[in-house]
Design an enzyme around this catalytic site. Structure first.
Site, PDB file in Angstrom:
ATOM      1  N   THR A 236       0.785  -1.232   0.000  1.00 61.49           N
ATOM      2  CA  THR A 236       0.000   0.000   0.000  1.00 61.49           C
ATOM      3  C   THR A 236       0.824   1.294   0.000  1.00 61.49           C
ATOM      4  OG1 THR A 236      -1.810  -1.123   1.084  1.00 61.49           O
ATOM      5  CG2 THR A 236      -1.747   1.271   1.317  1.00 61.49           C
TER       6      THR A 236
ATOM      7  N   TYR B 109      -5.129  10.712   9.141  1.00 63.35           N
ATOM      8  CA  TYR B 109      -5.781   9.430   8.839  1.00 63.35           C
ATOM      9  C   TYR B 109      -6.664   8.935   9.988  1.00 63.35           C
ATOM     10  CZ  TYR B 109      -6.521   4.808   6.952  1.00 63.35           C
ATOM     11  OH  TYR B 109      -7.111   3.684   6.442  1.00 63.35           O
TER      12      TYR B 109
HETATM   13  P1  AMP Z   1      -1.506  -3.226   3.485  1.00 66.43           P
HETATM   14  O1  AMP Z   1      -2.703  -3.914   2.994  1.00 66.43           O
HETATM   15  O2  AMP Z   1      -0.843  -3.982   4.593  1.00 66.43           O
HETATM   16  O3  AMP Z   1      -0.519  -2.867   2.421  1.00 66.43           O
HETATM   17  O4  AMP Z   1      -1.998  -1.830   4.132  1.00 66.43           O
HETATM   18  C1  AMP Z   1      -3.308  -1.347   4.015  1.00 66.43           C
HETATM   19  C2  AMP Z   1      -3.620  -0.440   5.154  1.00 66.43           C
HETATM   20  O5  AMP Z   1      -2.925   0.806   5.029  1.00 66.43           O
HETATM   21  C3  AMP Z   1      -5.076   0.002   5.187  1.00 66.43           C
HETATM   22  O6  AMP Z   1      -5.901  -0.920   5.819  1.00 66.43           O
HETATM   23  C4  AMP Z   1      -5.014   1.297   5.960  1.00 66.43           C
HETATM   24  O7  AMP Z   1      -5.327   1.080   7.313  1.00 66.43           O
HETATM   25  C5  AMP Z   1      -3.566   1.718   5.876  1.00 66.43           C
HETATM   26  N1  AMP Z   1      -3.458   3.092   5.371  1.00 66.43           N
HETATM   27  C6  AMP Z   1      -3.750   3.534   4.148  1.00 66.43           C
HETATM   28  N2  AMP Z   1      -3.533   4.866   4.036  1.00 66.43           N
HETATM   29  C7  AMP Z   1      -3.085   5.280   5.243  1.00 66.43           C
HETATM   30  C8  AMP Z   1      -2.661   6.546   5.773  1.00 66.43           C
HETATM   31  N3  AMP Z   1      -2.652   7.648   5.027  1.00 66.43           N
HETATM   32  N4  AMP Z   1      -2.246   6.559   7.062  1.00 66.43           N
HETATM   33  C9  AMP Z   1      -2.221   5.435   7.806  1.00 66.43           C
HETATM   34  N5  AMP Z   1      -2.609   4.220   7.360  1.00 66.43           N
HETATM   35  C10 AMP Z   1      -3.033   4.144   6.104  1.00 66.43           C
HETATM   36 ZN    ZN Z   2      -3.171  -1.422  -0.432  1.00 66.26          ZN
HETATM   37 ZN    ZN Z   3      -3.592  -5.020   1.861  1.00 63.44          ZN
END
Ligand code: AMP
Ligand code: ZN
Ligand code: ZN
Length: 406
Positions: free
Chosen positions: A74, A159
């Site tokens: 992400t 966030y």
């Molecule tokens: P992942 O699937 O492990 O790559 O990460 C996804 C997670 O990133 C999501 O569930 C969100 O909670 C988190 N996320 C996305 N954008 C933000 C942000 N701007 N600040 C903090 N967490 C975020």
């Molecule tokens: Zn993602």
């Molecule tokens: Zn993910």
């Protein structure tokens, strides 16, 4: 004296006409709103009813798929979309990483790190816009909570994971109704689904399908609200995502602890399927040889990652890069958790990692299907649509220009 007055008059005329051109340009400058729906795999709409996205494709552009940067996680990818740079060049090299220069760690749940501009290299599109006098706004786009190059979006939000999507959407619509001098021309916003469902239930499961249908219905409301605005005809919309999702089978899990000793590791970052490892002094060879003997994952020394992945030269990408083979999971140690049933982070050659790209508005062709392209190309696309002078980036306008009206 007459010469002096003539010179003053000349400068007044020249600068007067320049600022006039600038104002004129702003009046005719279009709007661009990009929405990222996390983990929206490119082929979900092929089998899940998404009538609103289908309508956007029919009246605009749909790409076969959008290829994420490696690792298909992400934070690296949202920041790649914003900057046009590969993670190797912008420095958000994984969702968590160790920064040898400062001895600090970055992690997505660490508020202080996420909001610290120190970690963010390159020039995100909102900084490019603000530098050129164009207002921008962000609802939760990765990086927009930090001051980067001394700038932030004119409007940004800290966030809040559970903040309702409908209220995010209402804010976007409200921003587009601000008086012209305060109204952002660039808006970036974010939904954390269907990523969460994709992990929890797996892709193409009932839970994930329901979430996608719900999000599609929200897009219908969003389009109605956009179309009711007086400036509707000047608005370009992009609907995209950071990566896809692959089904995970808990029975197909490899464990790093079966190969390496904790005492060989100085620092280890990441979670399934990606790890970056910094070796303890004198332990690099032991680590490398042990990991190369492992099954169902690949290990590279930094600097030896295949060129097509554009990864491994940034100092934050420490000694060894490990990634599970597609269809396998990789954990450091055994734990009691059965799931997740879906995951991403894999090699971007695995098309399950690819994301959606849809777009509509005056800048885009109607009914155009674009071949798969890399998400580094989004920055030059956005800069071009907004009439901004782009920073030097890895992405190329020539890869996407064909989707634009002449
Ligand atoms: P992942 O699937 O492990 O790559 O990460 C996804 C997670 O990133 C999501 O569930 C969100 O909670 C988190 N996320 C996305 N954008 C933000 C942000 N701007 N600040 C903090 N967490 C975020
Ligand atoms: Zn993602
Ligand atoms: Zn993910």
């Amino acid at each position: 004296m007459r010469r002096f007055i003539k010179t003053i008059v000349f400068f007044l005329l020249v600068f007067g006409s320049i600022s006039c051109i600038k104002d004129q340009k702003n009046e005719t400058r279009p709007y661009l709103i990009i929405l990222s729906m996390d983990g929206f795999r490119w082929d979900y709409p092929d089998s899940i009813p998404t009538p609103k996205l289908d309508a956007i494709a029919a009246g605009g552009v749909k790409a076969v798929s959008l290829r994420p940067a490696f690792p298909s996680k992400t934070f690296p990818n949202h920041y790649t979309m914003a900057t046009g740079l590969y993670p190797d060049h912008h420095g958000i090299v994984l969702n968590s990483f160790y920064d040898p220069a400062s001895g600090r760690e970055y992690a997505i749940r660490d508020r202080e790190a996420v909001e610290d501009g120190y970690f963010y290299g390159g020039e995100p599109i909102w900084v490019t816009a603000e530098k050129q006098g164009i207002k921008s706004a962000s609802y939760f786009w990765v990086g927009s909570e930090a001051e980067i190059g001394g700038l932030r979006p004119s409007i940004w939000k800290r966030y809040e994971h559970d903040f309702p999507y409908t209220q995010r959407m209402d804010s976007v619509i409200a921003w587009l109704q601000l008086p012209p001098e305060q109204r952002p021309h660039l808006i970036l916003w974010y939904m954390d689904e269907p990523d969460y469902s994709g992990h929890y239930y797996g892709p193409f499961s009932e839970g994930t399908n329901n979430m996608i249908m719900y999000q599609d219905s929200l897009l219908g409301i969003y389009m109605e609200k956009i179309n009711a605005l007086p400036i509707a005809e000047e608005i370009n919309l992009i609907f995209t995502s950071d990566h896809g999702m692959q089904a995970s089978d808990p029975e197909r899990t490899a464990y790093l602890e079966d190969y390496i000793k904790d005492s060989w590791v100085k620092n280890l970052q990441g979670y399934n399927p990606n790890y970056n490892i910094l070796a303890e002094d004198g332990c690099m060879d032991s680590l490398y040889h042990a990991l190369t003997a492992g099954d169902h994952f690949t290990v590279w020394k930094a600097g030896e990652v295949p060129e097509r992945l554009h990864y491994g030269t940034h100092p934050r990408i420490t000694d060894l890069i490990v990634c599970a083979d597609s269809a396998w999971r990789l954990k450091w140690k055994r734990d009691d958790r059965k799931g997740p049933y879906g995951d991403h982070g894999y090699d971007n050659r695995n098309t399950d990692m690819h994301a959606i790209f849809y777009a509509t508005g005056p800048a885009f062709k109607k009914g155009h299907v674009h071949p798969t392209f890399n998400n580094v190309d989004l920055y030059p696309l956005m800069a071009y649509i907004l009439g901004l002078e782009p920073a030097e980036v890895d992405g190329k306008l020539e890869n996407v220009v064909d989707m634009l009206e002449d």
